[in-house]
Scaffold this active site. Structure first.
Site, PDB file in Angstrom:
ATOM      1  N   HIS A  19      -7.260  47.281  30.058  1.00  0.00           N
ATOM      2  CA  HIS A  19      -7.807  46.350  29.068  1.00  0.00           C
ATOM      3  C   HIS A  19      -6.778  46.058  27.983  1.00  0.00           C
ATOM      4  O   HIS A  19      -6.589  44.906  27.577  1.00  0.00           O
ATOM      5  CB  HIS A  19      -9.055  46.930  28.397  1.00  0.00           C
ATOM      6  CG  HIS A  19     -10.230  47.093  29.294  1.00  0.00           C
ATOM      7  ND1 HIS A  19     -10.939  48.271  29.355  1.00  0.00           N
ATOM      8  CD2 HIS A  19     -10.836  46.240  30.147  1.00  0.00           C
ATOM      9  CE1 HIS A  19     -11.938  48.125  30.210  1.00  0.00           C
ATOM     10  NE2 HIS A  19     -11.894  46.907  30.714  1.00  0.00           N
ATOM     11  N   LYS A  43     -24.918  47.867  34.146  1.00  0.00           N
ATOM     12  CA  LYS A  43     -24.043  49.028  33.952  1.00  0.00           C
ATOM     13  C   LYS A  43     -24.738  50.075  33.096  1.00  0.00           C
ATOM     14  O   LYS A  43     -25.573  49.755  32.261  1.00  0.00           O
ATOM     15  CB  LYS A  43     -22.722  48.602  33.280  1.00  0.00           C
ATOM     16  CG  LYS A  43     -21.893  47.675  34.145  1.00  0.00           C
ATOM     17  CD  LYS A  43     -20.577  47.340  33.491  1.00  0.00           C
ATOM     18  CE  LYS A  43     -19.737  46.454  34.391  1.00  0.00           C
ATOM     19  NZ  LYS A  43     -18.446  46.124  33.787  1.00  0.00           N
ATOM     20  N   ARG A  94      -7.878  42.763  38.952  1.00  0.00           N
ATOM     21  CA  ARG A  94      -7.204  43.911  39.546  1.00  0.00           C
ATOM     22  C   ARG A  94      -7.033  43.755  41.040  1.00  0.00           C
ATOM     23  O   ARG A  94      -6.031  44.132  41.601  1.00  0.00           O
ATOM     24  CB  ARG A  94      -7.994  45.195  39.280  1.00  0.00           C
ATOM     25  CG  ARG A  94      -8.081  45.591  37.843  1.00  0.00           C
ATOM     26  CD  ARG A  94      -9.011  46.768  37.706  1.00  0.00           C
ATOM     27  NE  ARG A  94     -10.275  46.429  38.349  1.00  0.00           N
ATOM     28  CZ  ARG A  94     -11.468  46.776  37.918  1.00  0.00           C
ATOM     29  NH1 ARG A  94     -11.591  47.504  36.858  1.00  0.00           N
ATOM     30  NH2 ARG A  94     -12.556  46.423  38.557  1.00  0.00           N
ATOM     31  N   SER A 132     -13.094  51.164  34.206  1.00  0.00           N
ATOM     32  CA  SER A 132     -13.867  52.000  33.276  1.00  0.00           C
ATOM     33  C   SER A 132     -14.862  52.881  34.013  1.00  0.00           C
ATOM     34  O   SER A 132     -15.035  54.052  33.676  1.00  0.00           O
ATOM     35  CB  SER A 132     -14.619  51.119  32.272  1.00  0.00           C
ATOM     36  OG  SER A 132     -13.730  50.460  31.427  1.00  0.00           O
TER      37      SER A 132
END
Length: 170
Positions: A19, A43, A94, A132
């Site tokens: 990040h 999440k 990513r 994360s």
């Protein structure tokens, strides 16, 4: 000429070195970058929205970038962009799986407001595997997360894991 404002939205639970890389690089593309800390109902956050905002602010301060602000938000991204007069959305990628999801989101956002452009930044090769979700999982299972987050964020995660009653070899 008006100021070019960009938004970099995410849950940042926790903020990772990946990040931070996107923040550093995204800030070069706009006059002002707003990092938007939001909540994703799909999440399971380790940190509250206020804790995440503060964590991201501290990381941005450590980066020493002058044109970056951090704010919490809980709204449709395009509506928030309109409210902030932002015309650029910064998104980090990513892997191919990220691209498929982000491509679909960019298309939906374009349908909602054609004036808001999405810009994709590829994560640095050394940071591509960092997520994360995986950082939290590694921490909860007692693994070393030092390669994935700053020392300050690592300390906060370790403290949280200990408060949750998980034991690990740190």
């Amino acid at each position: 000429m008006s100021e070019r404002i960009g938004l970099y939205p995410g849950t940042f639970d926790p903020i990772t070195l990946g990040h931070a890389d996107i923040i550093r690089r995204g800030a070069k593309l706009v006059d002002r970058l707003i990092v938007g800390v939001t909540t994703n109902p799909s999440k399971d956050p380790m940190f509250s929205p206020a804790e995440r905002v503060e964590m991201v602010r501290a990381e941005v301060a450590r980066l020493g970038i002058e044109n970056v602000d951090v704010e919490g938000f809980n709204a449709l991204l395009v509506k928030w962009a309109q409210r902030k007069q932002a015309t650029v959305l910064i998104r980090g990628l990513r892997a191919v799986a990220d691209f498929e999801y982000e491509y679909q989101m960019a298309g939906m956002n374009q349908q909602l407001d054609p004036a808001v452009e999405t810009v994709f930044l590829m994560a640095d090769v050394s940071l591509q595997p960092i997520a994360s979700r995986l950082v939290k999982e590694i921490a909860l299972l007692g693994g070393d997360i030092a390669p994935f987050v700053s020392p300050e964020v690592r300390e906060q995660i370790v403290d949280r894991v200990q408060k949750l009653g998980r034991r690990g070899d740190y």
